[in-house]
Design a protein around this motif. Structure first.
Motif, PDB file in Angstrom:
ATOM      1  N   LEU A  80       0.768  -1.215  -0.027  1.00  0.00           N
ATOM      2  CA  LEU A  80       0.067  -0.037   0.114  1.00  0.00           C
ATOM      3  C   LEU A  80       1.137   1.334  -0.072  1.00  0.00           C
ATOM      4  CD1 LEU A  80      -2.434  -1.102   2.717  1.00  0.00           C
ATOM      5  CD2 LEU A  80      -2.966  -0.911   0.463  1.00  0.00           C
ATOM      6  N   ALA A  81       0.424   2.376  -0.863  1.00  0.00           N
ATOM      7  CA  ALA A  81       1.029   3.459  -0.642  1.00  0.00           C
ATOM      8  C   ALA A  81      -0.074   4.560   0.058  1.00  0.00           C
ATOM      9  CB  ALA A  81       1.169   3.996  -2.408  1.00  0.00           C
ATOM     10  N   LEU A  82       0.311   5.528   1.005  1.00  0.00           N
ATOM     11  CA  LEU A  82      -0.597   6.116   1.527  1.00  0.00           C
ATOM     12  C   LEU A  82       0.164   7.694   1.283  1.00  0.00           C
ATOM     13  CD1 LEU A  82      -0.727   3.592   3.048  1.00  0.00           C
ATOM     14  CD2 LEU A  82      -1.434   4.759   5.060  1.00  0.00           C
ATOM     15  N   PRO A  83      -0.965   8.779   1.036  1.00  0.00           N
ATOM     16  CA  PRO A  83      -0.321  10.015   0.931  1.00  0.00           C
ATOM     17  C   PRO A  83       0.290  10.629   2.047  1.00  0.00           C
ATOM     18  CG  PRO A  83      -2.721   9.917   0.681  1.00  0.00           C
ATOM     19  CD  PRO A  83      -2.119   8.420   1.083  1.00  0.00           C
ATOM     20  N   THR A  84      -0.251  10.293   3.289  1.00  0.00           N
ATOM     21  CA  THR A  84       0.341  10.593   4.407  1.00  0.00           C
ATOM     22  C   THR A  84       1.935  10.540   4.684  1.00  0.00           C
ATOM     23  OG1 THR A  84      -0.644   8.674   5.470  1.00  0.00           O
ATOM     24  CG2 THR A  84      -1.837  10.725   5.711  1.00  0.00           C
ATOM     25  N   GLY A  85       2.586   9.936   3.771  1.00  0.00           N
ATOM     26  CA  GLY A  85       3.911   9.633   3.770  1.00  0.00           C
ATOM     27  C   GLY A  85       4.396   8.298   4.144  1.00  0.00           C
ATOM     28  N   GLN A  86       3.500   7.242   4.067  1.00  0.00           N
ATOM     29  CA  GLN A  86       3.709   5.828   4.641  1.00  0.00           C
ATOM     30  C   GLN A  86       3.857   4.966   3.381  1.00  0.00           C
ATOM     31  OE1 GLN A  86       1.435   7.655   6.317  1.00  0.00           O
ATOM     32  NE2 GLN A  86       2.564   7.893   8.422  1.00  0.00           N
ATOM     33  N   VAL A  87       4.649   3.983   3.365  1.00  0.00           N
ATOM     34  CA  VAL A  87       4.311   2.723   2.533  1.00  0.00           C
ATOM     35  C   VAL A  87       3.909   1.698   3.666  1.00  0.00           C
ATOM     36  CG1 VAL A  87       5.411   3.355   0.417  1.00  0.00           C
ATOM     37  CG2 VAL A  87       6.687   2.228   2.384  1.00  0.00           C
ATOM     38  N   GLU A  88       3.055   0.766   3.253  1.00  0.00           N
ATOM     39  CA  GLU A  88       2.631  -0.173   4.167  1.00  0.00           C
ATOM     40  C   GLU A  88       3.014  -1.474   3.520  1.00  0.00           C
ATOM     41  OE1 GLU A  88      -1.172   0.777   5.807  1.00  0.00           O
ATOM     42  OE2 GLU A  88      -1.392  -0.880   6.784  1.00  0.00           O
ATOM     43  N   LEU A 110       7.243   1.814   6.323  1.00  0.00           N
ATOM     44  CA  LEU A 110       8.237   2.939   6.242  1.00  0.00           C
ATOM     45  C   LEU A 110       7.717   4.429   6.064  1.00  0.00           C
ATOM     46  CD1 LEU A 110      10.688   1.822   3.524  1.00  0.00           C
ATOM     47  CD2 LEU A 110      11.199   2.074   5.778  1.00  0.00           C
ATOM     48  N   ASN A 111       8.089   5.510   6.853  1.00  0.00           N
ATOM     49  CA  ASN A 111       7.788   6.721   6.872  1.00  0.00           C
ATOM     50  C   ASN A 111       8.598   7.577   6.232  1.00  0.00           C
ATOM     51  OD1 ASN A 111       5.546   6.528   9.323  1.00  0.00           O
ATOM     52  ND2 ASN A 111       7.087   5.232  10.052  1.00  0.00           N
ATOM     53  N   THR A 112       8.109   8.636   5.401  1.00  0.00           N
ATOM     54  CA  THR A 112       9.186   9.665   5.078  1.00  0.00           C
ATOM     55  C   THR A 112       9.348  10.463   6.207  1.00  0.00           C
ATOM     56  OG1 THR A 112       7.161  11.291   4.856  1.00  0.00           O
ATOM     57  CG2 THR A 112       7.773   9.834   2.870  1.00  0.00           C
ATOM     58  N   SER A 113      10.535  11.324   5.986  1.00  0.00           N
ATOM     59  CA  SER A 113      11.019  12.113   7.219  1.00  0.00           C
ATOM     60  C   SER A 113      10.079  13.111   7.991  1.00  0.00           C
ATOM     61  CB  SER A 113      12.541  12.774   6.833  1.00  0.00           C
ATOM     62  OG  SER A 113      12.274  13.492   5.577  1.00  0.00           O
TER      63      SER A 113
END
Ligand code: HEM
Length: 167
Positions: A80-88, A110-113
Motif C-alpha cells: 500500500l501507498a499512503l499520501p500521509t507519507g507511509q508505505v505499508e 516506512l515513513n518519510t522524514s
C-alpha cells in the motif's frame, strides 16, 4: 477478463464496496467517515486496490492505493501507498469458508522524514455474506498498537464519482 487461478478464493471480493466507518485514537477526537474501496481484476495474479474516504460534508479524507497478492492459498500480501507519507507492507493469512472470507494482515511501515510516525499496523477484512467489515489498528505517535478505524461496507453497483469539496 478471467480471474487468475490464484485469485479464485478472492472472487467474491472483486468489485466496489461502500459504507460508513468510525475512527478513533487516544490523541484525536473520534470521527465518522464514508468509505469506498474497490478490488479490481486486471488479469494478473493480484488485485488492484483503491480506497477513498469522505466526511459528512463530502470533503475527501484519507485515500490509499495498492495491490493485493495471493502467493499461496492461505497467504495474502497487501502492498500500500499512503499520501500521509507511509508505505505499508502487509503480510498475513487468508481464511476461506462457506460464505466467509477473512484476511488478517500485519503491516511493516516506512515513513518519510516529515510524516507522522507510524510503527506498525494490523488490518482485517471479513466478507460475511454480502457485508464487508474492515478494521485497522496502528502503533503510531508513541502509542502501542490499537484501533484507529472500523467500517461496515456493502456492495456498490459501480464506483461513485462523488463530488468533493475543499474542507
Ligand atoms: C479510513 C481511513 C482514514 C481516515 C478517515 C483517517 C482519519 C484521520 C483523522 C481525522 C485524524 C485526525 C486528524 C489529523 O491528525 O490529521 C487522523 C490521524 C492520524 N491517522 Fe488516520 N485516517 C485514516 C487512515 C489512516 C491510516 C491508514 C494510517 C496509517 C497508516 C493513519 C494514521 C494516522 C496518524 C499517524 C494520525 C495522527 C495521530 C496524531 O497526530 O496523534 N490513518 N486520521
Amino acid at each position: 477478463m478471467d480471474l487468475h487461478p490464484a485469485l479464485e478464493p478472492l472472487a467474491p471480493l472483486v468489485g466496489t464496496w461502500e459504507g460508513a466507518g468510525e475512527g478513533e485514537y487516544p490523541t484525536i477526537k473520534n470521527f465518522d467517515y464514508i468509505e469506498e474501496i474497490s478490488f479490481t481484476n486486471i488479469g494478473k495474479p493480484f488485485l488492484e486496490y483503491r480506497q477513498r474516504t469522505w466526511n459528512a460534508e463530502n470533503a475527501l479524507m484519507h485515500v490509499e492505493t495498492g495491490y493485493l497478492r495471493v502467493p499461496a492459498p492461505d497467504t495474502v500480501e497487501f502492498v500500500l501507498a499512503l499520501p500521509t507519507g507511509q508505505v505499508e507492507l502487509c503480510e498475513g493469512r487468508l481464511e476461506v469458508a462457506k460464505d466467509e472470507i477473512r484476511l488478517f494482515l500485519e503491516g511493516r511501515i516506512l515513513n518519510t522524514s516529515t510524516a507522522k510516525q507510524v510503527d506498525a499496523t494490523s488490518r482485517s477484512y471479513a466478507l460475511l455474506g454480502d457485508a464487508l467489515k474492515t478494521s485497522f489498528d496502528m502503533a503510531a505517535v508513541n502509542h502501542p498498537l490499537q484501533r484507529h478505524l472500523t467500517s461496515n461496507l456493502s456492495r456498490a453497483e459501480q464506483s461513485s464519482e462523488r463530488i468533493t469539496s475543499v474542507p
